[in-house]
Scaffold this active site. Sequence first.
Site, PDB file in Angstrom:
ATOM      1  CE  LYS A  74      45.445  34.887  32.098  1.00 25.18           C
ATOM      2  NZ  LYS A  74      44.379  34.054  31.566  1.00 25.18           N
ATOM      3  CE  LYS A  96      41.320  37.736  37.387  1.00 23.79           C
ATOM      4  NZ  LYS A  96      40.449  36.570  37.393  1.00 23.79           N
ATOM      5  CE  LYS A 119      37.723  30.120  34.446  1.00 24.55           C
ATOM      6  NZ  LYS A 119      38.580  30.716  33.425  1.00 24.55           N
TER       7      LYS A 119
HETATM    8  P1  ATP Z   1      42.116  32.282  34.241  1.00 24.80           P
HETATM    9  O1  ATP Z   1      42.663  32.392  35.634  1.00 24.80           O
HETATM   10  O2  ATP Z   1      42.067  30.894  33.698  1.00 24.80           O
HETATM   11  O3  ATP Z   1      42.691  33.285  33.295  1.00 24.80           O
HETATM   12  P2  ATP Z   1      39.801  33.629  35.289  1.00 24.80           P
HETATM   13  O4  ATP Z   1      39.503  32.955  36.567  1.00 24.80           O
HETATM   14  O5  ATP Z   1      40.418  34.983  35.351  1.00 24.80           O
HETATM   15  O6  ATP Z   1      40.611  32.656  34.347  1.00 24.80           O
HETATM   16  P3  ATP Z   1      38.115  34.098  32.985  1.00 24.80           P
HETATM   17  O7  ATP Z   1      37.697  32.923  32.194  1.00 24.80           O
HETATM   18  O8  ATP Z   1      39.260  34.898  32.470  1.00 24.80           O
HETATM   19  O9  ATP Z   1      38.444  33.668  34.486  1.00 24.80           O
HETATM   20  O10 ATP Z   1      36.890  35.036  33.280  1.00 24.80           O
HETATM   21  C1  ATP Z   1      35.542  34.731  33.075  1.00 24.80           C
HETATM   22  C2  ATP Z   1      34.672  35.833  33.653  1.00 24.80           C
HETATM   23  O11 ATP Z   1      34.802  35.872  35.061  1.00 24.80           O
HETATM   24  C3  ATP Z   1      35.039  37.230  33.158  1.00 24.80           C
HETATM   25  O12 ATP Z   1      33.849  37.974  32.991  1.00 24.80           O
HETATM   26  C4  ATP Z   1      35.849  37.794  34.279  1.00 24.80           C
HETATM   27  O13 ATP Z   1      35.804  39.210  34.335  1.00 24.80           O
HETATM   28  C5  ATP Z   1      35.149  37.192  35.488  1.00 24.80           C
HETATM   29  N1  ATP Z   1      36.069  37.083  36.623  1.00 24.80           N
HETATM   30  C6  ATP Z   1      37.249  36.423  36.647  1.00 24.80           C
HETATM   31  N2  ATP Z   1      37.818  36.507  37.863  1.00 24.80           N
HETATM   32  C7  ATP Z   1      36.965  37.236  38.634  1.00 24.80           C
HETATM   33  C8  ATP Z   1      36.990  37.667  39.998  1.00 24.80           C
HETATM   34  N3  ATP Z   1      37.998  37.367  40.799  1.00 24.80           N
HETATM   35  N4  ATP Z   1      35.947  38.400  40.466  1.00 24.80           N
HETATM   36  C9  ATP Z   1      34.921  38.710  39.656  1.00 24.80           C
HETATM   37  N5  ATP Z   1      34.831  38.344  38.360  1.00 24.80           N
HETATM   38  C10 ATP Z   1      35.842  37.618  37.836  1.00 24.80           C
END
Ligand code: ATP
Length: 336
Positions: free
Chosen positions: A115, A201, A204
């Site tokens: 990040k 990965k 969002k």
């Molecule tokens: P951001 O992109 O805003 O950092 P993010 O999409 O990575 O967010 P988080 O809020 O950081 O989402 O994660 C929330 C939950 O979703 C955590 O348990 C994380 O491990 C899970 N998670 C995030 N991305 C994935 C993915 N691609 N596959 C499976 N689990 C995920």
Amino acid sequence: MASQPILFSGVQPTGGGIMLGNYMGAIRNWVKLQDSYNCLFCVVDLHAVTVRQEPARLRELSYRNAASYIACGIDPERSLVFMQSHVPAHAELAWLLTCNTWMGELSRMTQFKDKSAKGENIGTGLFTYPSLMAADILLYQTKIVPVGQDQKQHLELARDLAIRMNNTYAAKAKEPLLTVPDVYIPPVGARIMSLSDPLKKMSKSDDDPAGTVFLMDTDAEIEKKFKRAVTDSMNRIAVSDEQPGVKNLLTIQSVITGESPEACAAALEGQGYAKLKGRTAELVIETLRPIREKVHQLMDDKTYLDGVLKRSAEAASARAEKTISRVKEAMGFVTR
Ligand code: ATP
Ligand code: LTN
């Protein structure tokens, strides 16, 4: 139930809102585990502001996260659903843990490295993010934390901090100060990949929304994203690391159907990629449609949501207070 072991987890109210990876890697498993654990599901809004958020959007997404937890199957009569910022003890314990977290530990965190590589102004909150996450977990004497694969490293730090706090401040105490939590990572779906770049990965907050399927996407949007999903030119439906795009689609199918990815591949033997994408889109659309409809309903009833959030935050605060007092006393603060 008070006698059940404690489960804590959360999702940040960021980006385009909750997406398929969050659902498959985390929230779906929360729902499955909610019968066997005493659960706290937190909208981690303090984590969200480690990167700049537009205030009106943060508020909307925070409500939407809470609504999404419930729409996905979390029962607010049995589990607590609350805003992290409504329980000040999160920030308080975070500070106490930050003072016991080493620079080297935080410097090694891959999420921070990824990040911070993207932005120009890197806030120190992004660096100390894992200590706040440890506080979330340790505040409630949590036994299990269901998350996706990307959070494993943060969980290891939370465990190390619990052990360190116990050894440093409560070595002679009868009971440990903090429970050492276990991570729960699902066997399938712990790392859903981007549809536009299957080596990355799904996220969002990705700049490219084509790679991410959001909970609130319409059926047509979901179909379009899967139609355009990047695959390869091998024209073979099989589970192989040489074919990350195809493997990702089969993984998504597997999470929904409960069949192994290999069985999902076998069911499509001899078919082309169009069929693979179409079938995956169909399954995802059927899964997300009722959830999306429920989120819309809940978002129209803020009075109900506010009620759940208030009740849960009060219950969470009372529990958090117990840990905070013990930790402060053990560290040598004058009691009030
Ligand atoms: P951001 O992109 O805003 O950092 P993010 O999409 O990575 O967010 P988080 O809020 O950081 O989402 O994660 C929330 C939950 O979703 C955590 O348990 C994380 O491990 C899970 N998670 C995030 N991305 C994935 C993915 N691609 N596959 C499976 N689990 C995920
Ligand atoms: N860092 C997590 C979100 C998060 C979390 C937590 C998850 C914050 N605090 C406590 C589990 C337990 C993420 O998914 N990025």
